[in-house]
Design a protein around this motif. Structure first.
Motif: not given
Length: 264
Positions: A139-158
């Protein structure tokens, strides 16, 4: 009694207005007035009244105790239920000046983690794609994962806010994990440094932007019904709720852990 009748007849005359039925009524009323008070009946009524008051009081006390819930928390959450903290996760972002072979530089360039100071996009990020080969997500870790944006999927931070098997609920912008309040800096709704609609509106007024007052009301008071994560799932969300995703992802969909800024 006969004398009383004769006296009454003499008083009203030969053609009395008081006929025989009325006489009987008057005599009956007089007898009632002469009867002694029924003290037992009075006591019985008083006892019944006290019993009803006792039952009503007990009912109210029991219901108040049973409903001693946090008014802003999930149903069944009592004020005595301990909060959930995360003393190991801090707001400050670590700075690195070098990296190893398993690490890489990721230029995020998006404000989904912004807490008012350009967090996680002021500088490029140092990420470790092999981090979870040696440890479990926390819990609390900041990670890279894929997410859907208006121009398609791309890597993001959560940020990981809930772990496998946990139950998540959001009530008026506050996160609850297994009915326990998540009492951390990332445990409630946030928008660029503001965690309540009052703070946000005050800032808009100070910045002479009255057209934006209440614009974040829905975000900062967001509620989500309770849901349970699978044993291979985590719940991730950006620190800025307006500019980020709130997603359930598989543990094996985590691509890397964000370690901090990379500054040359």
């Amino acid at each position: 009694m006969n004398k009383f009748k004769r006296d009454l007849d003499e008083f009203v005359g030969e053609s009395p207005r008081f006929k025989e039925p009325l006489k009987r009524k008057i005599l009956s009323d007089m007898k009632k007035e002469q009867r002694p008070a029924n003290r037992f009946a009075d006591f019985k009524y008083a006892a019944v009244l006290m019993l009803l008051l006792t039952v009503a009081t007990t009912f109210l006390v029991l219901n108040m105790d049973g409903n001693n819930t946090n008014p802003s928390g999930p149903a069944g959450t009592t004020d005595e239920l301990p909060v959930l903290t995360d003393p190991d996760t801090v707001e400050e972002i670590e700075i690195f000046t070098e990296f190893t072979d398993s690490q890489e530089i990721f230029d995020f360039g998006y404000d989904g983690m912004d807490r008012g100071n350009y967090e996680y996009y002021e500088h490029p990020l140092l990420i470790d794609s092999e981090a979870y080969q040696e440890k479990e997500p926390d819990r609390g870790d900041v990670v890279i994962h894929e997410a859907e944006f208006f121009d398609g999927e791309s890597r993001t931070v959560g940020r990981i806010v809930a772990l496998p098997g946990e139950t998540v609920e959001i009530v008026k912008g506050q996160i609850y994990i297994n009915d326990r309040k998540l009492d951390t800096f990332y445990g409630q709704a946030h928008r660029r440094g503001y965690s309540t609609i009052e703070e946000y509106n005050e800032a808009m007024i100070e910045m002479n932007q009255p057209q934006n007052i209440d614009a974040m009301k829905e975000i900062l008071s967001q509620s989500i019904e309770s849901f349970k994560l699978g044993e291979d799932e985590v719940y991730v969300m950006g620190d800025d709720w307006f500019r980020s995703h709130q997603l359930i992802i598989k543990v094996d969909e985590i691509q890397a852990e964000v370690l901090g800024y990379y500054v040359k």
